[in-house]
Design an enzyme around this catalytic site. Structure first.
Site, short mmCIF file in Angstrom:
data_model
loop_
_atom_site.label_atom_id
_atom_site.label_comp_id
_atom_site.label_asym_id
_atom_site.label_seq_id
_atom_site.Cartn_x
_atom_site.Cartn_y
_atom_site.Cartn_z
CE LYS A 177 -3.96 1.96 2.54
NZ LYS A 177 -4.83 1.81 3.72
CB SER A 198 -8.31 0.92 5.81
OG SER A 198 -8.99 2.15 5.77
CB SER A 214 -8.06 3.68 2.82
OG SER A 214 -7.21 3.04 3.74
#
Ligand SMILES: [Zn+2]
Lengths: 487, 487
Positions: free
Chosen positions: B79, B178, B154
């Site tokens: 990420k 997330s 996210s």
């Protein structure tokens, strides 16, 4: 009306740890800008702080020195504000749960009284970087982050100080303690010791507090005294003329010797403190405190008292000799070789301190060692040289030591320069005889009762002997010869 | 079957038998990315050259018969809020669009040590704030099951690229769901470990007291394997738990005897999609068939979780994001000469709407006069929520709930309604507030063919247990096309 001032000081002291408070970067002073930085102290995205245990230990030392209370649990908090010298946009500090509270520092007032100044709190935090404004290159600002993250302790006093002089004494004492503990370099000019003040005035005898102002940017001990004096007089003038004191933050301008308003308290920052989530609560157990207590050095007051008792020194001498740990250590080292405390004290307070002052150096910069001074003093005692000559020898020893980095021993200098005192009676008698025969007029006057002339004869003898004649013997021989003439 | 469609455990076997090379695996992944990612937008940065180089190095190691790391040759997507040295770390934001991290996050360092191959940085909501990936400055990632739908957020890029075989493993971060919510919406496994089990050093902070790096994988065994590498004590993170490192794959096949499951009624009330509810309860039935006992439990403070979460996380956001000021790195608009306007324009133009909304909210809840009413109160409620879990875990070993109340919604469906968007995290934020581990495993699809996730939560450090239950469920439910096997 007579007024009295109410002053509280907030002192920031940079701790002498080898590495910064939350990262491994060096804290060395005077390195090239930004050479002592890493992602952590630069506030790069994703970094986290790790607390330096040594910084906590040093803080605990200070707390123990002022007899404050170390709290078992304390909390780091973020103080949020924007400034380019603050790379994270917040300073990691302590807020409602500081590391320690309570304690006091005792100051010696000029009239001989002692006064205890209470400490409100002592906490640990990180220093910010340094902005450097370059004037010529159209208002460029450069940042040096070497200082950023150096551990600081903030020592907040209660408003117990009632004059600029007391503030000066308090600050001096604080510095003395920090330096005895070897936890701060204690140099206001270099910025490793900084001081802000809260000042207000009130008519003498009144109990309540007046509105206070905050004075910052006092960069020297003298500056603190001057700035406070200025601010107090200003406040009194305002009150006398029927005005009101406004809460504000003031900056001291050392060159203009004036304070200037930085910002009004009404528009003061809201720092939005909250507990630092990247650090766990700081827990200090009693065992750790006791371990540190065992490593505590003798503190200035304790040492002063010991000097008075153990060496039978006057309070004044003890105070001067213990004013810094280095000086006191130097003195005590000297005692090992020359165990006459008062004579050594006279020389240290006189010649040694004068030498340091003239050369603007610290005792640790003096190449002459205590043992060397002791040897010099022994030469006086065994009458090799006179006290007066010893002072010249001292100068030479200090000079050669400092300038040429080679320490000449007293004896060496004395021998080389032929300064060895003349103690041969026959030799002195010859000189005395010469002087008396060359000054027969004066001899007559002396014999006629003008006894003051005795000093003149001594002077002439010493001049002829190039100062090397033993003064005591000169006196004796002169008296003897003049008596003969008398008869 | 293509190599990129396999799981890490399978590829590990093939590599061991020398049936494939690491370079072949890595190449297959990049081939897939080139074919799909124009439409999917899972990646912000590809690290193709470096990845292929490390794959070649691992192949040489294999050829030489050297000892290999536990993830040797396996592609991992990271990420874009986790730092990989020498690569962009944008956090999905314009403000860090040009920021290159000078260091590796601890998890990245450990992945490299185990010979994993880092293939790229995945798309995400800006600074991990969002539940749909629509808050990315680089445009939203898409759901592989329907490109008109969101992948969740996210960590939407990470979940989508795992689901669409553009990587084998991925790391995400989970502050309020997330990792789990996008895992649920993309039909993959998503684990948020116990707070402190995985080092946060190098994870760009969103809300420090809630953030935790997590795993996104094709199945539970891969998840256990990845967790075994990234979990462990790290002295660079002061909130890291000093806990022995272990191999989580070892416990997957341990029995399910004597495990009691709690079904918190508050998680099955109004607002929960009917099909999601059925799928989750069907999963519970599977476990009951195995002889596990289920109990209804009550978590009375569940409905306060979202409000509590948004007060605490925004407070931390307002402070954590203060460092993006244009002074040191990242975006700074041209032509500003004074400090205030540099700050203002950098932050106005550099941050997106959702980030700005949270900074403003957070600044408000921490400001003088509101701190007690919001931040302090939210901290109190946080302890009540923790107590709810403590109470529940006295009665049962773990809790089963839906991960998300609905399956993937359409792009733009909720973007203009932040409050509805915030409710996307209604089942996931509590685990962050309580610091407990939670995993989302696929448990079927709705009538539109969209994946549904089932969440298992356990007490602190119960990763072994929730992975074991997840492993069993996965084999019983076979919800992912490539998953059916054994069972
Ligand atoms: Zn550093």
């Amino acid at each position: 009306m007579e007024y009295e001032a109410i002053i509280g000081l907030e002192v920031h002291a940079q701790l002498l740890t080898e590495s910064k408070i939350f990262c491994g970067c060096s804290t060395k002073y005077g390195s090239p800008p930004n050479s002592q930085t890493c992602p952590v102290c630069l506030g790069m995205p994703g970094v986290l702080p790790v607390l330096n245990k040594k910084a906590v230990e040093y803080t605990i030392k200070m707390v123990l020195a002022v007899e404050g209370r170390v709290k078992e649990k304390s909390v780091f908090a973020r103080k949020n504000y924007f400034y380019p010298d603050l790379p994270k946009g917040y300073q990691i500090s302590q807020y409602d749960q500081p590391l320690a509270c309570g304690g006091f520092i005792e100051i010696d007032l000029p009239d001989g009284r002692k006064k205890k100044i209470k400490i409100t709190r002592i906490h640990l935090e990180e220093d910010a970087g340094k902005s450097m404004h370059i004037e010529n290159e159209d208002t460029k600002t450069l940042m040096d982050m070497n200082r950023c993250g150096i551990p600081l302790i903030e020592i907040v006093s209660q408003p117990d100080l009632s004059s600029p002089e007391e503030a000066y004494l308090y600050l001096g004492k604080l510095k003395q303690i920090l330096m005895y503990l070897r936890i701060c370099a204690g140099n206001m000019e270099e910025g490793n010791l900084r001081c802000d003040a809260n000042v207000s005035v009130r008519p003498k005898g009144e109990k309540g507090f007046g509105t206070s102002t905050e004075v910052k940017n006092m960069n020297s001990f003298k500056g603190v005294e001057k700035a406070l004096e200025y601010e107090i007089q200003k406040q009194i003038r305002i009150l006398e003329s029927g005005g009101k004191i406004e809460h504000e933050t003031l900056l001291w301008d050392e060159k203009k010797e004036k304070v200037f308003s930085m910002r009004a308290k009404e528009e003061s920052h809201d720092y939005r403190y909250f507990p630092e989530p990247d650090l766990v609560r700081l827990v200090i157990n009693q065992g750790w405190i006791e371990k540190i207590r065992k490593t505590m050095p003798e503190l200035p007051d304790q040492r002063e008292n010991r000097f008075i008792k153990e060496y039978n020194l006057p309070e004044y001498d003890a105070g001067v000799l213990t004013s810094s740990k280095d000086l006191a250590d130097w003195y005590e080292e000297g005692l090992k070789y020359y165990p006459n405390p008062k004579i050594l004290s006279n020389w240290v307070m006189g010649e040694v301190l004068r030498e340091l002052k003239e050369r603007r150096v610290e005792i640790r910069d003096l190449r002459m060692k205590p043992k060397d001074l002791a040897e010099l003093l022994k030469l006086i005692d065994d009458k090799t040289i006179s006290g007066k000559i010893a002072k010249d020898v001292f100068k030479e020893m200090a000079e050669t030591g400092l300038l040429m980095h080679t320490q000449k021993k007293a004896e060496e200098i004395v021998k080389k320069k032929g300064l060895v005192q003349v103690t041969d009676k026959a030799q002195i008698e010859i000189v005395v005889g010469k002087v008396l025969s060359e000054n027969q007029g004066s001899v007559k006057e002396y014999l006629a009762g003008k006894k003051k002339l005795f000093g003149f004869f001594v002077g002439e003898v010493m001049k002829k002997a190039k100062g090397k004649a033993n003064p005591k013997m000169v006196n004796e021989i002169l008296k003897e010869k003049l008596k003969i003439g008398d008869a | 079957m293509k190599l990129n469609q396999l799981k890490a455990t399978e590829l590990k076997e093939l590599l061991k038998k020398k049936e494939v090379s690491s370079l072949e695996i890595v190449s297959s992944v990049f081939k897939e990315i080139k074919c799909k990612d124009k439409d999917m937008n899972s990646f912000i940065t590809l690290i193709e050259e470096d990845a292929k180089k490390s794959a070649e190095k691992i192949d040489q190691k294999i050829a030489r018969g050297e000892k290999l790391g536990s993830l040797a040759g396996i592609p991992v997507a990271i990420k874009d809020n986790i730092c990989v040295k020498g690569n962009f770390c944008t956090c999905g934001s314009k403000i860090l669009e040009i920021f290159v991290s000078p260091y590796d996050a601890t998890v990245v360092e450990w992945l490299k040590k185990e010979d994993a191959v880092i293939i790229g940085k995945t798309n995400m909501d800006e600074f991990a704030m969002g539940s749909s990936n629509e808050n990315s400055y680089f445009g939203p990632a898409k759901n592989p099951y329907d490109l008109k739908r969101i992948p969740g957020g996210s960590s939407g890029g990470s979940s989508a690229c795992v689901a669409s075989d553009m990587t084998i493993l991925a790391l995400g971060s989970d502050t309020g769901g997330s990792v789990r919510q996008p895992a649920s919406l993309c039909g993959v496994v998503g684990l948020k470990p116990t707070y402190g089990l995985v080092s946060r050093y190098g994870l760009v902070a969103f809300a420090s007291s809630l953030d935790q790096i997590g795993c996104l994988t094709k199945d539970v065994k891969d998840c256990a394997m990845l967790l075994s590498v990234i979990a462990g004590y790290d002295r660079r993170d002061s909130t890291s738990i000093n806990f022995e490192k272990k191999d989580y794959t070892k416990f997957l096949e341990d029995g399910l005897k004597d495990i009691n499951i709690g079904i918190p009624e508050e998680y099955f009330e109004k607002g929960l999609d009917k099909e999601v509810r059925e799928a989750v309860l069907n999963g519970v039935k599977m476990l009951e068939k195995q002889g596990l006992k289920t109990f209804e439990v009550s978590m009375p403070h569940t409905d306060r979780a979202i409000a509590t979460y948004y007060v605490l996380c925004t407070a931390e956001v307002s402070s954590n994001l203060a460092r993006y000021d244009g002074a040191k790195y990242g975006f700074r608009p041209e032509g500003e000469s004074d400090l205030a306007s540099m700050y203002e324009r950098t932050r106005s133009e550099g941050f997106g709407d959702e980030v700005k909304r949270r900074i403003i909210l957070g600044t408000y809840v921490l400001s003088a006069g509101y701190y007690e009413a919001y931040y302090a109160k939210a901290q109190k409620v946080r302890t009540f929520i923790k107590e709810d879990f403590d109470q529940a875990f006295k009665k049962v070993d773990l809790l089963i709930t839906p991960t998300s109340s609905t399956t993937a919604f359409k792009l733009k469906e909720k973007i203009d309604d932040p409050l509805t968007m915030y409710l996307s995290d209604i089942y996931t934020t509590s685990a962050n507030l309580a610091g407990i581990p939670a995993i989302s495993v696929p448990c079927g699809k709705d009538s539109k063919g969209l994946p549904i996730g089932l969440q298992i939560m356990g007490p602190p450090l119960s990763e072994e247990l929730i992975l074991r239950i997840g492993y069993f469920l996965e084999r019983s439910l076979s919800s992912r096309s490539s998953i059916p096997k054994g069972a």
